[in-house]
Write a protein that holds these residues in place. Structure first.
Motif, PDB file in Angstrom:
ATOM      1  N   ARG A  99      42.220  41.975  36.623  1.00 22.56           N
ATOM      2  CA  ARG A  99      42.233  40.782  37.473  1.00 22.56           C
ATOM      3  C   ARG A  99      43.191  40.982  38.655  1.00 22.56           C
ATOM      4  O   ARG A  99      42.884  40.552  39.778  1.00 22.56           O
ATOM      5  N   ARG A 101      43.861  43.801  40.107  1.00 22.34           N
ATOM      6  CA  ARG A 101      43.147  44.671  41.058  1.00 22.34           C
ATOM      7  C   ARG A 101      42.093  43.886  41.829  1.00 22.34           C
ATOM      8  O   ARG A 101      41.873  44.114  43.016  1.00 22.34           O
ATOM      9  N   GLN A 102      41.397  42.979  41.120  1.00 21.37           N
ATOM     10  CA  GLN A 102      40.396  42.152  41.793  1.00 21.37           C
ATOM     11  C   GLN A 102      41.045  41.339  42.906  1.00 21.37           C
ATOM     12  O   GLN A 102      40.546  41.289  44.042  1.00 21.37           O
ATOM     13  N   ALA A 105      42.067  43.601  45.812  1.00 18.88           N
ATOM     14  CA  ALA A 105      40.907  44.100  46.555  1.00 18.88           C
ATOM     15  C   ALA A 105      40.268  42.974  47.365  1.00 18.88           C
ATOM     16  O   ALA A 105      39.837  43.167  48.508  1.00 18.88           O
ATOM     17  N   TRP A 106      40.227  41.793  46.796  1.00 21.71           N
ATOM     18  CA  TRP A 106      39.638  40.636  47.473  1.00 21.71           C
ATOM     19  C   TRP A 106      40.446  40.276  48.723  1.00 21.71           C
ATOM     20  O   TRP A 106      39.877  40.062  49.800  1.00 21.71           O
ATOM     21  N   SER A 109      39.614  42.545  51.557  1.00 19.44           N
ATOM     22  CA  SER A 109      38.237  42.697  52.053  1.00 19.44           C
ATOM     23  C   SER A 109      37.556  41.381  52.387  1.00 19.44           C
ATOM     24  O   SER A 109      36.399  41.377  52.801  1.00 19.44           O
ATOM     25  N   ASP A 110      38.235  40.262  52.198  1.00 20.70           N
ATOM     26  CA  ASP A 110      37.614  38.963  52.479  1.00 20.70           C
ATOM     27  C   ASP A 110      38.614  38.160  53.316  1.00 20.70           C
ATOM     28  O   ASP A 110      39.660  38.673  53.705  1.00 20.70           O
TER      29      ASP A 110
END
Lengths: 214, 214
Positions: A99, A101-102, A105-106, A109-110
């Protein structure tokens, strides 16, 4: 330079959110490192030497003896792998680490309208002058909703022990908070709790050069 | 659904480079999984159920029993962590793993002109009709230079054993190759070598629905 010395190549204005993550990880681990300011305003990262060292020519780049590595999330994970006997930058539990890492990464990239309209210069140099666009508001709402979903207690880190995911999410929320945007009280309280962490303040409260547009 | 079943929520046109990475990892590991096509063209990822499950509302999302996770790089790493006795998706050597993470993070956060001008629909549905812009050419040149720097032998994977970084870099290069752009022979040979990997072909050669703009 010693064979195993650590050098972090970061921007000279200390405004890169990606340099931030690496500084937090290095500080949490208590590792000695040299901070090498790269003059992005003079395109110093385009030099042949920097390109060779970093492979992709991006900032930050970590040198560890003869090895060097760019991309902040890779650097944070590398520090955990290479210095396994120091405090961990990422959670130890497998699902917590996933979670974290999510979230990291989010954040990378968002949420582009927030990153553009509430750039990090508005955090550390001069506040934003225009209100958020409709897209900006939409993404701010999404950011706060996701934060609200992952925060269990405003006085606790996301995964028990502190991790760089806490720092990164708090940093993204501070683009809004420092510019006076509306952030739900619970989310704001959590972000401000994380903001006090000494490793976070090491970057936030650094003495900065006067800013030059680039 | 069994308690520990794996379900990958991916796009129904099989054009997402991020779904690609997850499919490659699952196939390499020989794990049984169900592919759940999400109708992005009907904004199915905006449903309350999908938002709750994925936290960030993005595709792909992996369900593993009661746990679910979005962001492809986090999913790939999770599969390595949660299924430690299967073939590894990421390199085992610490410096190799770090470089693989760098390449994967870089592909996800840079090279935007290539991603826009040579979108994945031009790989799997209809070739691009316009030449690359100046920015597109500049980024194509950078992509090929970085690939050339990390490829040691065009008939070998980057880090000895195959990893998802090979797949991701080959996929990015195939945006150029399949559209007939100039790619240095050595880099092209390497990308085509990786393209033959069965786990890669599992995604590439899938029977696709007719494409609907969204």
């Amino acid at each position: 330079m010693k064979d195993d010395a650590l050098r972090l190549h970061g921007d000279r204005f200390w405004i890169s959110p990606y340099v931030f993550s690496c500084v937090v990880a290095l500080e949490e681990k208590g590792l000695a490192y040299e901070y090498v300011p790269v003059a992005l305003d003079q395109r110093a990262q385009k030099s042949a030497d920097y390109a060779r060292r970093s492979v992709t020519g991006r900032v930050p780049c970590l040198e560890h003896g003869a090895f060097s590595l760019a991309e902040s999330q890779a650097i944070v994970e590398y520090l955990d792998d290479a210095f396994a006997d120091t405090a961990r930058a990422m959670p130890t539990n497998i699902q917590h680490r996933a979670r974290a890492r999510q979230i990291m990464a989010w954040i990378r990239s968002d949420l582009m309208p927030i990153r553009e309209e509430r750039s990090t210069t508005t955090m550390f140099y001069e506040r934003a002058k225009s209100p958020l666009s409709d897209k900006g508001v939409e993404h701010a709402t999404k950011l706060c909703a996701v934060a609200d979903a992952v925060i269990s207690d405003p006085g606790q880190y996301l995964f028990g022990a502190f991790s760089v995911a806490d720092a990164d999410l708090s940093f993204m929320l501070h683009r809004l908070i420092l510019n006076g945007e509306a952030v739900p009280a619970r989310v704001k309280a959590w972000a401000e709790f994380v903001w006090k962490r000494p490793s976070v303040q090491k970057f936030v409260a650094v003495k900065r050069d006067p800013y030059v547009e680039y």
